[in-house]
Design a protein around this motif. Structure first.
Motif, short mmCIF file in Angstrom:
data_model
loop_
_atom_site.label_atom_id
_atom_site.label_comp_id
_atom_site.label_asym_id
_atom_site.label_seq_id
_atom_site.Cartn_x
_atom_site.Cartn_y
_atom_site.Cartn_z
N SER A 1 -6.39 6.67 6.71
CA SER A 1 -7.29 7.37 5.80
C SER A 1 -7.88 8.59 6.50
N ALA A 2 -8.58 9.43 5.72
CA ALA A 2 -9.12 10.68 6.28
C ALA A 2 -10.14 10.41 7.37
N ASP A 3 -10.92 9.34 7.25
CA ASP A 3 -11.95 9.03 8.25
C ASP A 3 -11.45 8.05 9.31
N ASN A 4 -10.14 7.68 9.27
CA ASN A 4 -9.51 6.79 10.26
C ASN A 4 -10.14 5.40 10.30
N LYS A 5 -10.87 5.02 9.25
CA LYS A 5 -11.45 3.69 9.20
C LYS A 5 -10.53 2.69 8.52
N TYR A 6 -9.55 3.18 7.77
CA TYR A 6 -8.66 2.30 7.04
C TYR A 6 -7.21 2.70 7.29
N MET A 7 -6.33 1.69 7.22
CA MET A 7 -4.90 1.94 7.25
C MET A 7 -4.36 1.71 5.83
N LEU A 8 -3.67 2.70 5.30
CA LEU A 8 -3.12 2.64 3.95
C LEU A 8 -1.62 2.34 4.04
N LEU A 9 -1.20 1.32 3.35
CA LEU A 9 0.20 0.91 3.33
C LEU A 9 0.71 1.06 1.89
N GLU A 10 1.50 2.10 1.65
CA GLU A 10 2.06 2.37 0.32
C GLU A 10 3.35 1.56 0.16
N LEU A 11 3.32 0.55 -0.74
CA LEU A 11 4.42 -0.38 -0.93
C LEU A 11 5.24 0.03 -2.15
N LYS A 12 6.54 -0.19 -2.06
CA LYS A 12 7.45 0.14 -3.16
C LYS A 12 8.37 -1.04 -3.44
N ASP A 13 8.64 -1.25 -4.78
CA ASP A 13 9.59 -2.27 -5.24
C ASP A 13 9.29 -3.63 -4.62
N GLY A 14 8.23 -4.23 -5.11
CA GLY A 14 7.85 -5.51 -4.54
C GLY A 14 7.27 -6.46 -5.56
N VAL A 15 6.85 -7.61 -5.06
CA VAL A 15 6.26 -8.65 -5.89
C VAL A 15 5.11 -9.29 -5.11
N ARG A 16 4.08 -9.69 -5.86
CA ARG A 16 2.89 -10.31 -5.25
C ARG A 16 2.70 -11.69 -5.87
N TYR A 17 2.57 -12.72 -5.04
CA TYR A 17 2.36 -14.09 -5.48
C TYR A 17 0.93 -14.50 -5.12
N GLU A 18 0.25 -15.10 -6.11
CA GLU A 18 -1.13 -15.53 -5.91
C GLU A 18 -1.30 -16.97 -6.36
#
Length: 487
Positions: free
Chosen positions: A199-216
């Protein structure tokens, strides 16, 4: 005379500067080797490492200055002796003591400067370095994904990628487990591809995911108990962004106030102030323990006295109690009171030892401010006459002799300081022991150098040994002849 003084000063300054930087470089490398595991793989900026090394260079000045003073003085007078310049100076009517006068002035200035440095600058440097080193060691290593291996460095997540590109910014065939409840993995994400960026303030890491599925897993009541009717949710996505908190990977800025009362962060005035306050606390612990012990004794004496006079007799004897049951009760109560006094003393002992150790550390640090300056004078007083005696220049024999004498000084100083910390020696004797032991050696070497003694001449000792051997053989032959005549 001025030309001679100028010659000796020029001959001393250059070796001193060279040896000082060499010794400082070696000490800094030892520091890096010691903390290499805390520095590698954490993504520090170059200026953080440079700041840490600059603070460490100031701290190592306490060891680099005496050692370079010893080595440069041996080299200087060894070079002058080897090139017969000392002989020429003495032939001109200038004694070695007068020739060394300007160097004593220069070394005295260095000693005064080192005292001012250790009193005013070194505590501030220790404070800044202590807080910075604490932050450096506390910081986690940079987030790094290895192909086919789960990464658990981010709290609450386990991430695995089968492969990644050369830059490490694109991950393929991702599997992400979320441990939101701290138990088993409740949520799982699969994705064919993921792009990492900060992120711009280096406090977060952004992971842009493509073609996936989420199980909850929904409505989780008890993770340890199996529920066949538990709900299960699945989401498919083309693109989504997962945000990870990277606060634990950032280097914090610890408040320096947490370290300001440490003994290494104080100057002489502050050491005196903190030492006085600590001794007041030490005395109060001892007085409280004494008052409580006397209270139990007075209570016992007052309880078993007949008529209970106004003045309590603490020397009452068991034989003075006539009733048998009262004697037994007195013995039982006395044992109970003794145990209570012992328990109270044991409880106070930890506080007493804490304040006693702090008092020793304050005294040791107080004496350390002076021993640095005196050690420069002492090691120069050893090195200069030693160089004039051995008459060898360069980096060969002078380095060997300097290391030997410095190791002797350092070993004595380290052992005696440890003994002072363990209360085996008083802080004064512990910090000044090495100087007291080596001062007679400096006086002896100075006397030998002014009297042109060949202290390290092997031929001289060989001739003396041969003379002693001849004398012993002669006495033995005389005794043998007398024994033959008497027989």
């Amino acid at each position: 005379m001025k030309k001679i003084h100028s010659l000796i000063l020029q001959a001393f300054i250059k070796p001193f500067m060279v040896t000082f930087f060499i010794v400082m470089f070696v000490l800094l490398m030892l520091f890096l080797f010691k903390y290499i595991d805390d520095l590698i793989g954490k993504g520090f900026q170059w200026y953080v490492i440079l700041e840490l090394l600059s603070y460490q260079a100031a701290v190592q000045l306490t060891m680099a200055l005496p050692l370079s003073m010893l080595l440069s003085s041996i080299m200087t007078f060894g070079n002058l002796g080897e090139s017969y310049e000392l002989v020429a100076i003495k032939a001109a009517g200038v004694s070695l003591r007068k020739a060394m006068t300007p160097l004593f002035i220069v070394v005295g200035l260095f000693s005064a400067g080192s005292f001012i440095f250790s009193d005013y600058i070194l505590p501030v440097v220790n404070l800044k370095m202590g807080s910075l080193l604490y932050d450096v060691r506390k910081k986690k290593a940079d987030f790094l994904i290895k192909p086919g291996v789960f990464n658990n460095t981010i709290p609450g997540y386990s991430i695995r990628a089968k492969s990644k590109n050369e830059e490490g910014t694109v991950l393929y065939d991702l599997m992400i487990y979320e441990h939101a409840t701290g138990g088993s993995a409740n949520n799982v994400i699969f994705a064919k591809e993921g792009y990492i960026q900060n992120s711009a303030d280096n406090k977060y890491m952004l992971l842009e995911l493509k073609d996936g599925v989420r199980y909850e897993d929904s409505n989780v009541k008890d993770a340890k108990r199996y529920d066949p009717r538990q709900q299960f949710t699945r989401f498919r996505f083309k693109e989504t962004t997962q945000k990870f908190d990277m606060e634990s990977f950032q280097m914090g800025n610890t408040d320096k106030e947490l370290f300001k009362d440490h003994h290494q962060m104080l100057n002489l005035r502050q050491l005196r102030h903190y030492s006085d306050s600590n001794r007041v606390s030490l005395d109060s612990v001892a007085k409280i323990n004494s008052v409580e012990s006397k209270r139990y004794i007075n209570f016992f004496a007052n309880y078993y006295q007949e008529n209970k006079p106004k003045t309590i007799n603490t020397k009452i004897k068991l034989a003075d109690i006539e009733q048998e049951y009262m004697r037994r009760s007195a013995i039982s109560n006395a044992l109970s009171q003794a145990r209570q006094i012992k328990e109270n003393a044991d409880l106070r002992m930890n506080d007493y030892q804490f304040f006693a150790e702090k008092d020793i550390r304050y005294d040791i640090e107080w004496h350390r401010k002076f021993t640095l300056a005196v050690s420069c004078l002492l090691l120069f007083g050893i090195g200069a006459p030693l160089g004039a005696i051995i008459r060898k220049g360069g980096l060969g024999l002078p380095v060997v002799m300097a290391i030997i004498f410095f190791l002797i000084y350092h070993v004595i100083a380290t052992i005696s300081e440890k003994a002072a910390k363990d209360a085996s020696l008083t802080p004064m004797w512990g910090m000044w022991m090495a100087i007291i032991v080596l001062t007679p050696l400096a006086i002896f070497l100075t006397y030998k150098s002014t009297s042109d003694s060949a202290l390290f001449d092997a031929e001289q000792y060989k001739n003396k040994a041969e003379a002693i051997w001849k004398k012993v053989v002669g006495l033995f032959n005389k005794k043998k002849d007398k024994a033959t005549l008497s027989s």
